[in-house]
Design an enzyme around this catalytic site. Structure first.
Site, PDB file in Angstrom:
ATOM      1  N   ARG A  67      -2.169  -6.593  -8.147  1.00  0.00           N
ATOM      2  CA  ARG A  67      -1.059  -7.362  -7.869  1.00  0.00           C
ATOM      3  C   ARG A  67      -0.581  -8.365  -9.043  1.00  0.00           C
ATOM      4  NH1 ARG A  67      -2.599  -8.271  -1.867  1.00  0.00           N
ATOM      5  NH2 ARG A  67      -4.559  -8.530  -3.292  1.00  0.00           N
ATOM      6  N   LYS A  72     -16.095  -7.925   6.604  1.00  0.00           N
ATOM      7  CA  LYS A  72     -14.751  -8.601   6.990  1.00  0.00           C
ATOM      8  C   LYS A  72     -14.710  -8.552   8.726  1.00  0.00           C
ATOM      9  CE  LYS A  72     -12.309  -8.149   2.580  1.00  0.00           C
ATOM     10  NZ  LYS A  72     -11.082  -7.382   2.060  1.00  0.00           N
ATOM     11  N   SER A 117      -2.541  -7.919   3.155  1.00  0.00           N
ATOM     12  CA  SER A 117      -2.878  -7.627   4.310  1.00  0.00           C
ATOM     13  C   SER A 117      -3.154  -9.125   5.136  1.00  0.00           C
ATOM     14  CB  SER A 117      -4.204  -6.735   4.458  1.00  0.00           C
ATOM     15  OG  SER A 117      -3.796  -5.524   4.144  1.00  0.00           O
ATOM     16  N   HIS A 126       0.730  -1.093   0.062  1.00  0.00           N
ATOM     17  CA  HIS A 126       0.110   0.050  -0.043  1.00  0.00           C
ATOM     18  C   HIS A 126       0.924   1.196  -0.042  1.00  0.00           C
ATOM     19  CE1 HIS A 126      -3.031  -2.655   2.190  1.00  0.00           C
ATOM     20  NE2 HIS A 126      -3.452  -2.653   1.011  1.00  0.00           N
TER      21      HIS A 126
HETATM   22  O1  PNS Z   1      -9.165  -3.483   0.495  1.00  0.00           O
HETATM   23  P1  PNS Z   1     -10.385  -3.953  -0.031  1.00  0.00           P
HETATM   24  O2  PNS Z   1     -11.223  -4.765   0.904  1.00  0.00           O
HETATM   25  O3  PNS Z   1     -10.191  -4.853  -1.308  1.00  0.00           O
HETATM   26  O4  PNS Z   1     -11.047  -2.557  -0.511  1.00  0.00           O
HETATM   27  C1  PNS Z   1     -12.498  -2.721  -0.677  1.00  0.00           C
HETATM   28  C2  PNS Z   1     -13.313  -1.257  -0.785  1.00  0.00           C
HETATM   29  C3  PNS Z   1     -13.226  -0.895   0.638  1.00  0.00           C
HETATM   30  C4  PNS Z   1     -12.727  -0.348  -1.831  1.00  0.00           C
HETATM   31  C5  PNS Z   1     -14.776  -1.504  -1.581  1.00  0.00           C
HETATM   32  O5  PNS Z   1     -15.310  -2.547  -0.752  1.00  0.00           O
HETATM   33  C6  PNS Z   1     -15.660  -0.402  -1.402  1.00  0.00           C
HETATM   34  O6  PNS Z   1     -15.525   0.564  -2.227  1.00  0.00           O
HETATM   35  N1  PNS Z   1     -16.596  -0.055  -0.299  1.00  0.00           N
HETATM   36  C7  PNS Z   1     -17.207   0.992  -0.162  1.00  0.00           C
HETATM   37  C8  PNS Z   1     -18.717   0.595  -0.555  1.00  0.00           C
HETATM   38  C9  PNS Z   1     -19.065   0.820  -1.792  1.00  0.00           C
HETATM   39  O7  PNS Z   1     -18.865   1.728  -2.431  1.00  0.00           O
HETATM   40  N2  PNS Z   1     -19.412  -0.347  -2.726  1.00  0.00           N
HETATM   41  C10 PNS Z   1     -19.665  -0.528  -4.002  1.00  0.00           C
HETATM   42  C11 PNS Z   1     -18.311  -0.274  -4.923  1.00  0.00           C
HETATM   43  S1  PNS Z   1     -18.416  -1.040  -6.343  1.00  0.00           S
END
Ligand code: PNS
Length: 163
Positions: A90, A41, A128, A17
């Site tokens: 990645r 999660k 992570s 990150h």
């Molecule tokens: O690190 P991660 O868990 O892969 O991140 C995922 C994240 C937080 C980017 C995604 O779950 C997100 O954008 N959550 C916010 C809710 C939202 O907007 N959902 C629709 C996205 S398509």
């Protein structure tokens, strides 16, 4: 002023990150790391703990701000005046989920552009969840995370073991 929003769970924030945050600083004036609640999660750190750990880890980077957000990513984008969303890629296996998210976000907000960046090869296998697994199994994980994160992971595992 070009602003990119870098969203994620960051549970915890890794050197992968950090690599992306640093790279994005070469393309954007402002990088906002946006820590998501991610209720699906069961995180090791609370939202505020994750936000603080990232702020501490990035304190030497003037272009970086760290915020926590609940709700839709596109709403956070509008709130912080971001021009684009940044996500890391990645491996090929990341692609399908990322493509779906990028297209959903664009559907929700047509001006939402997602930029993908690759970390350096040295960090390309760092995630992570693997960091947490190695740490739980008492492997050497310090080289994969910033120092404040390593300390916090160690402290959290010690707390959990003492229970
Ligand atoms: O690190 P991660 O868990 O892969 O991140 C995922 C994240 C937080 C980017 C995604 O779950 C997100 O954008 N959550 C916010 C809710 C939202 O907007 N959902 C629709 C996205 S398509």
């Amino acid at each position: 002023m070009k602003t990119v929003l870098y969203p994620g769970s960051f549970d915890p924030f890794t050197n992968g990150h950090m690599d992306l945050v640093t790279r994005a600083g070469q393309l954007f004036d402002r990088v906002i790391v946006a820590v998501a609640v991610n209720s699906g999660k069961n995180p090791m750190f609370t939202l505020e703990e994750r936000r603080q750990l990232i702020a501490e880890s990035c304190s030497h980077l003037a272009h970086v701000e760290v915020v926590a957000f609940e709700g839709l990513l596109v709403e956070a984008m509008a709130l912080y005046g971001a021009n684009a969303v940044l996500r890391g890629l990645r491996a090929f296996s990341d692609f399908e989920y990322e493509l779906q998210m990028a297209l959903m976000n664009r559907n929700l907000m047509p001006q939402c552009e997602t930029i993908f960046m690759m970390p350096t090869l040295k960090n390309s296998f760092v995630s992570s969840s693997l960091v947490k697994e190695v740490a739980r199994l008492e492997g050497d994980f310090d080289r994969y995370v910033p120092e404040p994160v390593a300390k916090a992971v160690r402290a959290r595992l010690a707390e959990q073991r003492a229970k």
